[in-house]
Motif scaffolding. Sequence first.
Motif, PDB file in Angstrom:
ATOM      1  N   LEU A 365       0.795  -1.226   0.000  1.00 22.54           N
ATOM      2  CA  LEU A 365       0.000   0.000   0.000  1.00 22.54           C
ATOM      3  C   LEU A 365       0.828   1.277   0.000  1.00 22.54           C
ATOM      4  O   LEU A 365       0.268   2.368  -0.011  1.00 22.54           O
ATOM      5  CB  LEU A 365      -0.946  -0.007   1.204  1.00 22.54           C
ATOM      6  N   PHE A 366       2.159   1.155   0.001  1.00 22.52           N
ATOM      7  CA  PHE A 366       3.011   2.339  -0.069  1.00 22.52           C
ATOM      8  C   PHE A 366       3.525   2.494  -1.498  1.00 22.52           C
ATOM      9  O   PHE A 366       4.364   1.717  -1.958  1.00 22.52           O
ATOM     10  CB  PHE A 366       4.179   2.241   0.910  1.00 22.52           C
ATOM     11  N   THR A 367       3.021   3.478  -2.204  1.00 20.73           N
ATOM     12  CA  THR A 367       3.457   3.680  -3.584  1.00 20.73           C
ATOM     13  C   THR A 367       4.788   4.428  -3.659  1.00 20.73           C
ATOM     14  O   THR A 367       5.490   4.330  -4.656  1.00 20.73           O
ATOM     15  CB  THR A 367       2.386   4.443  -4.382  1.00 20.73           C
ATOM     16  N   ASP A 368       5.127   5.150  -2.606  1.00 15.83           N
ATOM     17  CA  ASP A 368       6.400   5.874  -2.546  1.00 15.83           C
ATOM     18  C   ASP A 368       7.035   5.578  -1.185  1.00 15.83           C
ATOM     19  O   ASP A 368       6.879   6.339  -0.228  1.00 15.83           O
ATOM     20  CB  ASP A 368       6.163   7.375  -2.723  1.00 15.83           C
ATOM     21  N   PRO A 369       7.771   4.473  -1.075  1.00 16.24           N
ATOM     22  CA  PRO A 369       8.317   4.067   0.230  1.00 16.24           C
ATOM     23  C   PRO A 369       9.229   5.108   0.865  1.00 16.24           C
ATOM     24  O   PRO A 369       9.198   5.303   2.084  1.00 16.24           O
ATOM     25  CB  PRO A 369       9.088   2.786  -0.098  1.00 16.24           C
ATOM     26  N   GLU A 370      10.026   5.791   0.057  1.00 15.98           N
ATOM     27  CA  GLU A 370      10.942   6.778   0.620  1.00 15.98           C
ATOM     28  C   GLU A 370      10.171   7.917   1.284  1.00 15.98           C
ATOM     29  O   GLU A 370      10.506   8.356   2.392  1.00 15.98           O
ATOM     30  CB  GLU A 370      11.858   7.323  -0.482  1.00 15.98           C
ATOM     31  N   ALA A 371       9.115   8.386   0.617  1.00 17.56           N
ATOM     32  CA  ALA A 371       8.301   9.459   1.192  1.00 17.56           C
ATOM     33  C   ALA A 371       7.558   8.968   2.423  1.00 17.56           C
ATOM     34  O   ALA A 371       7.428   9.695   3.414  1.00 17.56           O
ATOM     35  CB  ALA A 371       7.330   9.999   0.151  1.00 17.56           C
ATOM     36  N   ALA A 372       7.043   7.729   2.376  1.00 13.70           N
ATOM     37  CA  ALA A 372       6.328   7.183   3.536  1.00 13.70           C
ATOM     38  C   ALA A 372       7.253   7.091   4.745  1.00 13.70           C
ATOM     39  O   ALA A 372       6.858   7.411   5.875  1.00 13.70           O
ATOM     40  CB  ALA A 372       5.751   5.814   3.191  1.00 13.70           C
ATOM     41  N   ALA A 373       8.495   6.653   4.522  1.00 10.75           N
ATOM     42  CA  ALA A 373       9.456   6.566   5.623  1.00 10.75           C
ATOM     43  C   ALA A 373       9.778   7.950   6.186  1.00 10.75           C
ATOM     44  O   ALA A 373       9.883   8.128   7.415  1.00 10.75           O
ATOM     45  CB  ALA A 373      10.734   5.885   5.136  1.00 10.75           C
ATOM     46  N   ALA A 374       9.922   8.925   5.299  1.00  9.49           N
ATOM     47  CA  ALA A 374      10.221  10.287   5.756  1.00  9.49           C
ATOM     48  C   ALA A 374       9.084  10.846   6.595  1.00  9.49           C
ATOM     49  O   ALA A 374       9.319  11.604   7.543  1.00  9.49           O
ATOM     50  CB  ALA A 374      10.484  11.186   4.552  1.00  9.49           C
ATOM     51  N   ARG A 375       7.852  10.466   6.265  1.00 10.19           N
ATOM     52  CA  ARG A 375       6.702  10.940   7.052  1.00 10.19           C
ATOM     53  C   ARG A 375       6.604  10.189   8.374  1.00 10.19           C
ATOM     54  O   ARG A 375       6.180  10.741   9.391  1.00 10.19           O
ATOM     55  CB  ARG A 375       5.425  10.781   6.240  1.00 10.19           C
ATOM     56  N   ALA A 376       6.965   8.918   8.382  1.00 10.46           N
ATOM     57  CA  ALA A 376       6.858   8.119   9.608  1.00 10.46           C
ATOM     58  C   ALA A 376       7.841   8.589  10.671  1.00 10.46           C
ATOM     59  O   ALA A 376       7.519   8.594  11.870  1.00 10.46           O
ATOM     60  CB  ALA A 376       7.087   6.645   9.290  1.00 10.46           C
ATOM     61  N   ARG A 377       9.026   8.988  10.270  1.00  7.41           N
ATOM     62  CA  ARG A 377      10.090   9.269  11.242  1.00  7.41           C
ATOM     63  C   ARG A 377       9.719  10.333  12.269  1.00  7.41           C
ATOM     64  O   ARG A 377       9.940  10.134  13.473  1.00  7.41           O
ATOM     65  CB  ARG A 377      11.377   9.624  10.500  1.00  7.41           C
ATOM     66  N   PRO A 378       9.177  11.498  11.874  1.00 10.56           N
ATOM     67  CA  PRO A 378       8.863  12.491  12.912  1.00 10.56           C
ATOM     68  C   PRO A 378       7.752  12.057  13.862  1.00 10.56           C
ATOM     69  O   PRO A 378       7.742  12.475  15.018  1.00 10.56           O
ATOM     70  CB  PRO A 378       8.451  13.734  12.101  1.00 10.56           C
ATOM     71  N   VAL A 379       6.827  11.207  13.408  1.00 14.44           N
ATOM     72  CA  VAL A 379       5.773  10.714  14.294  1.00 14.44           C
ATOM     73  C   VAL A 379       6.387   9.859  15.394  1.00 14.44           C
ATOM     74  O   VAL A 379       6.081  10.024  16.585  1.00 14.44           O
ATOM     75  CB  VAL A 379       4.718   9.906  13.502  1.00 14.44           C
ATOM     76  N   PHE A 380       7.277   8.955  15.013  1.00 11.44           N
ATOM     77  CA  PHE A 380       7.908   8.098  16.012  1.00 11.44           C
ATOM     78  C   PHE A 380       8.882   8.884  16.876  1.00 11.44           C
ATOM     79  O   PHE A 380       9.012   8.623  18.078  1.00 11.44           O
ATOM     80  CB  PHE A 380       8.578   6.913  15.338  1.00 11.44           C
ATOM     81  N   ALA A 381       9.548   9.875  16.291  1.00  7.38           N
ATOM     82  CA  ALA A 381      10.478  10.688  17.072  1.00  7.38           C
ATOM     83  C   ALA A 381       9.734  11.448  18.170  1.00  7.38           C
ATOM     84  O   ALA A 381      10.236  11.581  19.293  1.00  7.38           O
ATOM     85  CB  ALA A 381      11.210  11.668  16.153  1.00  7.38           C
ATOM     86  N   ALA A 382       8.532  11.923  17.843  1.00  5.38           N
ATOM     87  CA  ALA A 382       7.728  12.637  18.840  1.00  5.38           C
ATOM     88  C   ALA A 382       7.300  11.703  19.968  1.00  5.38           C
ATOM     89  O   ALA A 382       6.966  12.172  21.072  1.00  5.38           O
ATOM     90  CB  ALA A 382       6.499  13.254  18.190  1.00  5.38           C
ATOM     91  N   ARG A 383       7.326  10.382  19.714  1.00  6.85           N
ATOM     92  CA  ARG A 383       6.971   9.399  20.733  1.00  6.85           C
ATOM     93  C   ARG A 383       8.218   8.772  21.351  1.00  6.85           C
ATOM     94  O   ARG A 383       8.128   7.744  22.033  1.00  6.85           O
ATOM     95  CB  ARG A 383       6.061   8.323  20.117  1.00  6.85           C
ATOM     96  N   GLY A 384       9.381   9.359  21.074  1.00 12.79           N
ATOM     97  CA  GLY A 384      10.602   8.930  21.735  1.00 12.79           C
ATOM     98  C   GLY A 384      11.359   7.813  21.059  1.00 12.79           C
ATOM     99  O   GLY A 384      12.215   7.182  21.673  1.00 12.79           O
ATOM    100  N   VAL A 385      11.066   7.556  19.761  1.00 18.79           N
ATOM    101  CA  VAL A 385      11.713   6.453  19.052  1.00 18.79           C
ATOM    102  C   VAL A 385      12.303   6.992  17.761  1.00 18.79           C
ATOM    103  O   VAL A 385      11.596   7.585  16.938  1.00 18.79           O
ATOM    104  CB  VAL A 385      10.706   5.323  18.725  1.00 18.79           C
ATOM    105  N   GLU A 386      13.593   6.755  17.546  1.00 18.08           N
ATOM    106  CA  GLU A 386      14.246   7.123  16.300  1.00 18.08           C
ATOM    107  C   GLU A 386      14.218   5.912  15.384  1.00 18.08           C
ATOM    108  O   GLU A 386      14.856   4.905  15.641  1.00 18.08           O
ATOM    109  CB  GLU A 386      15.694   7.565  16.550  1.00 18.08           C
ATOM    110  N   VAL A 387      13.435   6.013  14.293  1.00 21.24           N
ATOM    111  CA  VAL A 387      13.278   4.865  13.384  1.00 21.24           C
ATOM    112  C   VAL A 387      14.053   5.083  12.090  1.00 21.24           C
ATOM    113  O   VAL A 387      14.085   4.209  11.250  1.00 21.24           O
ATOM    114  CB  VAL A 387      11.804   4.589  13.083  1.00 21.24           C
TER     115      VAL A 387
END
Length: 387
Positions: A365-387
Amino acid sequence: MAVTLTLPAAGGGLTPLTLAAGPAPTPAAGGWNRVAYAAAHVVADPLTDNDPWLDAAIDWERTLAYRDYLWSLGLGVAEAMDTAQRGMGLDWDSSLALIRHSVAQARAGGHLIACGAGTDHLASGPAVSIDDVIAAYEMQCEAVEATGGRVILMASRALAVAARGPEDYARVYARVLGGLSQPAILHWLGEMFDPALAGYWGAADHGAAMETCLAILADNADKVEGIKISLLSAEKEIAMRRRLPEGIKMYTGDDFNYPALIEGDEEGYSHALLGIFDPIAGAAARALSALGENDRGGYHDAFDPTVPLSRHIFKAPTRFYKTGVVFMAYLNGHQDHFTMVGGQESTRSTLHLAELIRLANDAGLFTDPEAAAARARPVFAARGVEV
């Protein structure tokens, strides 16, 4: 280009996941032999100076753009439903504004739309009478029909409190349906989606409740286009589907078992009105196009990998499924933030969001994996996890 995230795991620590590009969503191919609505979410405006738990701030441009995306794939839009956080952040005034905007957009483009009408502006309580419930339903139905929209008659929390038995449900639905200018879609929303609706149709037992609902459908068949049931039970849906009055459609609301229910059996099939079609719209369009061409293999190839994701998004407490729906829209670039109406982005854990990414990746379901990963990182960082 391959991109890897190191996501938190249930047993502790981080595990790597390489994201793979899935097929790009494409418009419907050929004719579909099922009616399919996606219950669409709303996009919050994170920069409005409001109190998110108390009043909704909608990003109208992104919200309406998402409806255009769904229509572009051939799906209809079920507007102002529980997926749009109706009763969980979205009040009636905001819902009506949403309906007006969406119906105007649908009519301009010749698109399929139906809109939720309920009683959510009426506070539940012992002082609320059956006549109050009828008046509340009638007010919202008249407002929806004034826009040109078809009514989806939503289950009423106020009716669940005020009703003393099945006869009260029969009275309310006969009166409200009798006043409509075009047939409605009824919605039986189970208590797993909204605990306040336990005992709907006047019985805690779903079998007894079904008997009352079927009787109401039979008595008002000329005013009913279909019924959506959301009980997360394929067996109950099939049992009811086989007993529907002639001409009334079954719309599956089963986000656990939708591939088999839509495909059907030798005695019939279900159409679709599903919240999961919002985050898996591209896969749903591919599946329905394949089914229209009687390509059962292609149908299951498109749909079956999405089921584990759907079961995860809709896991108990099921009413918090909207968080996963909006997270998917954010990851795929349909909105530039993961902020929800009512602050509902907080209703699922960090581990839940990590597993959602794994399952969405498995489903392509991810048509642009690089963009999806870039969007995921700040969400997890705000929850204390560097992904």
